[in-house]
Design an enzyme around this catalytic site. Structure first.
Site, mmCIF file in Angstrom:
data_model
loop_
_atom_site.group_PDB
_atom_site.id
_atom_site.type_symbol
_atom_site.label_atom_id
_atom_site.label_comp_id
_atom_site.label_asym_id
_atom_site.label_seq_id
_atom_site.Cartn_x
_atom_site.Cartn_y
_atom_site.Cartn_z
ATOM 1 N N HIS A 1 0.855 -1.343 0.675
ATOM 2 C CA HIS A 1 0.215 0.112 0.120
ATOM 3 C C HIS A 1 0.998 1.377 0.216
ATOM 4 C CE1 HIS A 1 -1.263 3.216 2.257
ATOM 5 N NE2 HIS A 1 -2.502 3.032 1.636
ATOM 6 N N ASN B 1 0.817 5.600 -0.080
ATOM 7 C CA ASN B 1 -0.086 6.816 -0.323
ATOM 8 C C ASN B 1 0.116 8.533 -0.146
ATOM 9 O OD1 ASN B 1 -1.679 9.666 1.602
ATOM 10 N ND2 ASN B 1 -3.993 8.453 0.064
ATOM 11 N N VAL B 2 0.192 9.210 -1.754
ATOM 12 C CA VAL B 2 0.745 10.540 -0.640
ATOM 13 C C VAL B 2 -0.270 11.633 -1.478
ATOM 14 C CG1 VAL B 2 3.458 9.944 -1.125
ATOM 15 C CG2 VAL B 2 1.713 10.301 -3.083
ATOM 16 N N ARG B 3 -0.410 12.084 -0.531
ATOM 17 C CA ARG B 3 -1.548 13.644 -0.412
ATOM 18 C C ARG B 3 -1.197 14.877 0.009
ATOM 19 N NH1 ARG B 3 -1.379 9.642 3.554
ATOM 20 N NH2 ARG B 3 -2.183 10.217 5.449
ATOM 21 N N HIS C 1 12.806 -1.262 4.409
ATOM 22 C CA HIS C 1 13.032 -0.270 5.462
ATOM 23 C C HIS C 1 14.202 0.283 4.946
ATOM 24 C CE1 HIS C 1 9.852 -0.498 8.285
ATOM 25 N NE2 HIS C 1 9.691 -2.065 7.818
ATOM 26 N N ARG D 1 -16.727 8.387 -4.476
ATOM 27 C CA ARG D 1 -17.037 7.575 -5.914
ATOM 28 C C ARG D 1 -16.429 6.064 -4.467
ATOM 29 N NH1 ARG D 1 -14.716 5.273 -10.175
ATOM 30 N NH2 ARG D 1 -16.277 4.261 -11.738
#
Length: 307
Positions: free
Chosen positions: A109, A111-113, A148, A263
């Protein structure tokens, strides 16, 4: 922050390129093409979802870009920042979850936001967040160290304290409290990052996003050819249940999407297509399944582990 419009455009351009690079690379690994689905959100904004289903390597892989606006931040975004309650917002990000066919290939997984919160009576507030984490079904020290080491290298230009802090935050965040169990072997997690200024914070988000493929692809290539049978597949489906539990109970991104009327198909593309639950199942002592719990589903300093 630099000129707001220019900053937003720079972030959006990077995120769209990141989505394209990741989906292209993973699709080539599988020999399949991600199906693209563009969508519009009624309240404002939209996104571009890319999904690969039923591949030879990946049972389901989703790489989602979204750029949405709203009149009021939801509880998932203001629970730890109550001063932002009532703010309008713009939120952009790339989020992906990869579920492999082979139980020896871990789920991953990333995620960048970027968030921008605004109200008429105060300057806008912005921040970056994201990270990546790995969820193996069968543990390998070599893979954990590589994952890591890549995470640490992404953080290194930004200070010696960054990797230990965000590694610890990841261990704490991806924890199923109702099971008293880690979701996987962790990685990086950061949020509310703005104290470095826009340019440095944006550079860090890019470093994390750009490090996902170098962290994951070598592991996939090492494990994809390992033979497995019904026992390994059964354990993979059982452990996937933990993934579902975390995403539906704790994951901030899932909660944010649902609370903002996002969505649903794109929000829930992170869930595996096949999963199995069993009542009070326990692994047999001395088995590879038991080793997952005993060695890998516990926070460890993998950089200090001997090669």
């Amino acid at each position: 922050m630099m000129d707001e419009a220019a900053a937003l455009e720079a972030v959006k351009t990077y995120l769209l390129d990141l989505q394209a690079r990741i989906s292209s690379t993973l699709g080539a690994l599988d020999g399949q093409t991600f199906q693209e689905d563009s969508w519009v959100r009624a309240e404002g904004g939209g996104g571009r979802s890319r999904v690969l289903a039923g591949g030879e390597l990946f049972e389901q892989a989703g790489v989602n870009f979204s750029d949405v606006t709203g009149h009021r931040l939801p509880p998932a975004a203001t629970a730890k920042r109550p001063e932002l309650e009532g703010c309008s917002f713009r939120a952009m990000g790339v989020s992906l979850v990869i579920h492999p066919q082979n139980p020896y290939v871990p789920t991953s997984h990333a995620n960048v936001r970027f968030f921008l919160a605004s109200r008429p009576d105060a300057p806008p507030v912005w921040w970056f967040g994201g990270g990546f984490d790995l969820t193996p079904y069968y543990g390998f020290d070599e893979d954990a160290r590589h994952w890591h080491q890549t995470a640490a290298a992404a953080c290194a230009p930004f200070g010696e304290a960054v990797y230990p802090e965000y590694k610890r935050w990841c261990d704490e965040y991806f924890f199923l409290r109702h099971r008293n169990e880690q979701r996987g072997i962790g990685g990086l997690f950061f949020d509310d990052l703005n104290e470095w200024g826009f340019e440095q914070s944006f550079a860090f988000m890019r470093s994390v996003g750009d490090s996902y493929l170098p962290a994951y692809v070598p592991i996939v290539e090492r494990r994809r050819g390992l033979a497995f049978g019904e026992r390994e597949r059964d354990f993979q489906l059982y452990r996937r249940g933990r993934y579902v539990e975390f995403n539906l109970v704790y994951d901030r991104g899932t909660l944010f999407g649902l609370q903002t009327g996002g969505r649903t198909e794109s929000i829930l593309m992170s869930l595996p297509p096949n999963v199995r639950w069993r009542y009070n199942w326990q692994p047999e002592p001395g088995t590879p399944e038991a080793a997952l719990y005993e060695r890998y589903l516990k926070p460890r300093d993998w950089l200090a582990e001997p090669a």
